[in-house]
Motif scaffolding. Structure first.
Motif, PDB file in Angstrom:
ATOM      1  N   ARG A 161       0.851  -1.189   0.000  1.00 20.36           N
ATOM      2  CA  ARG A 161       0.000   0.000   0.000  1.00 20.36           C
ATOM      3  C   ARG A 161       0.883   1.234   0.000  1.00 20.36           C
ATOM      4  O   ARG A 161       1.813   1.346   0.792  1.00 20.36           O
ATOM      5  N   HIS A 187       1.252  11.859  11.730  1.00 21.67           N
ATOM      6  CA  HIS A 187       0.180  11.487  10.807  1.00 21.67           C
ATOM      7  C   HIS A 187       0.602  10.252   9.998  1.00 21.67           C
ATOM      8  O   HIS A 187      -0.176   9.302   9.833  1.00 21.67           O
ATOM      9  N   LEU A 188       1.830  10.235   9.519  1.00 24.29           N
ATOM     10  CA  LEU A 188       2.343   9.098   8.759  1.00 24.29           C
ATOM     11  C   LEU A 188       2.425   7.849   9.629  1.00 24.29           C
ATOM     12  O   LEU A 188       2.016   6.757   9.212  1.00 24.29           O
ATOM     13  N   ALA A 199      -2.153   1.798  11.035  1.00 28.53           N
ATOM     14  CA  ALA A 199      -3.494   1.368  10.642  1.00 28.53           C
ATOM     15  C   ALA A 199      -3.472   0.453   9.421  1.00 28.53           C
ATOM     16  O   ALA A 199      -4.461  -0.207   9.130  1.00 28.53           O
ATOM     17  N   THR A 200      -2.352   0.389   8.713  1.00 27.48           N
ATOM     18  CA  THR A 200      -2.324  -0.375   7.463  1.00 27.48           C
ATOM     19  C   THR A 200      -1.306  -1.510   7.459  1.00 27.48           C
ATOM     20  O   THR A 200      -1.110  -2.145   6.434  1.00 27.48           O
ATOM     21  N   TRP A 246       1.395  12.492   0.390  1.00 29.39           N
ATOM     22  CA  TRP A 246       0.759  13.772   0.648  1.00 29.39           C
ATOM     23  C   TRP A 246       1.619  14.850   0.011  1.00 29.39           C
ATOM     24  O   TRP A 246       2.843  14.753   0.004  1.00 29.39           O
ATOM     25  N   ARG A 273       0.898   5.615  -0.230  1.00 26.61           N
ATOM     26  CA  ARG A 273       0.133   6.846  -0.094  1.00 26.61           C
ATOM     27  C   ARG A 273       1.117   7.989   0.005  1.00 26.61           C
ATOM     28  O   ARG A 273       2.207   7.834   0.540  1.00 26.61           O
ATOM     29  N   THR A 329       0.652   7.118  12.203  1.00 27.53           N
ATOM     30  CA  THR A 329      -0.716   6.669  12.448  1.00 27.53           C
ATOM     31  C   THR A 329      -1.233   5.888  11.248  1.00 27.53           C
ATOM     32  O   THR A 329      -1.858   4.837  11.396  1.00 27.53           O
ATOM     33  N   TRP A 330      -0.960   6.389  10.043  1.00 25.72           N
ATOM     34  CA  TRP A 330      -1.394   5.702   8.831  1.00 25.72           C
ATOM     35  C   TRP A 330      -0.707   4.339   8.712  1.00 25.72           C
ATOM     36  O   TRP A 330      -1.352   3.335   8.414  1.00 25.72           O
ATOM     37  N   HIS A 374     -10.574   3.123   0.238  1.00 30.02           N
ATOM     38  CA  HIS A 374     -10.378   4.464   0.773  1.00 30.02           C
ATOM     39  C   HIS A 374     -11.709   5.197   0.751  1.00 30.02           C
ATOM     40  O   HIS A 374     -12.325   5.343  -0.296  1.00 30.02           O
ATOM     41  N   HIS A 426     -12.147   8.042   3.172  1.00 28.32           N
ATOM     42  CA  HIS A 426     -11.980   9.337   3.826  1.00 28.32           C
ATOM     43  C   HIS A 426     -11.687  10.404   2.779  1.00 28.32           C
ATOM     44  O   HIS A 426     -10.853  10.218   1.911  1.00 28.32           O
ATOM     45  N   HIS A 429     -10.194  14.077   2.213  1.00 30.04           N
ATOM     46  CA  HIS A 429      -9.324  15.049   2.869  1.00 30.04           C
ATOM     47  C   HIS A 429     -10.080  16.363   2.986  1.00 30.04           C
ATOM     48  O   HIS A 429     -10.537  16.912   1.998  1.00 30.04           O
TER      49      HIS A 429
END
Length: 74
Positions: free
Chosen positions: A15, A43-44, A50-51, A19, A17, A46-47, A61, A63, A65
């Motif tokens: 996965r 923030h990273l 979660a993954t 920003w 992602r 936390t992501w 996905h 959510h 932004h």
């Protein structure tokens, strides 16, 4: 686990992602920049947390932004 020499197997899922942030939204003051950067890392982290459970089912996905002023329109 990803790292040097990692080669994904046929059933592996990676996965990704990313920003982007407009330059005018990034603090230039060193202390404020450090706070901003640590917030981004949090923030990273936390992501990632979660993954990273390989047993967790893939969730589409959903959510949206809400801080569009932080997104680079380019």
């Amino acid at each position: 686990m990803l790292g040097p020499g990692y080669a994904p197997g046929p059933g592996d899922l990676v996965r990704l992602r990313w920003w982007t942030f407009r330059a005018d939204r990034v603090p230039t003051d060193p202390a404020r920049f450090a706070d901003w950067l640590y917030d981004r890392w949090h923030h990273l982290d936390t992501w990632i947390a979660a993954t990273t459970d390989p047993a967790a089912p893939h969730r589409p996905h959903t959510h949206t932004h809400t801080h569009t002023q932080d997104l680079d329109p380019a």
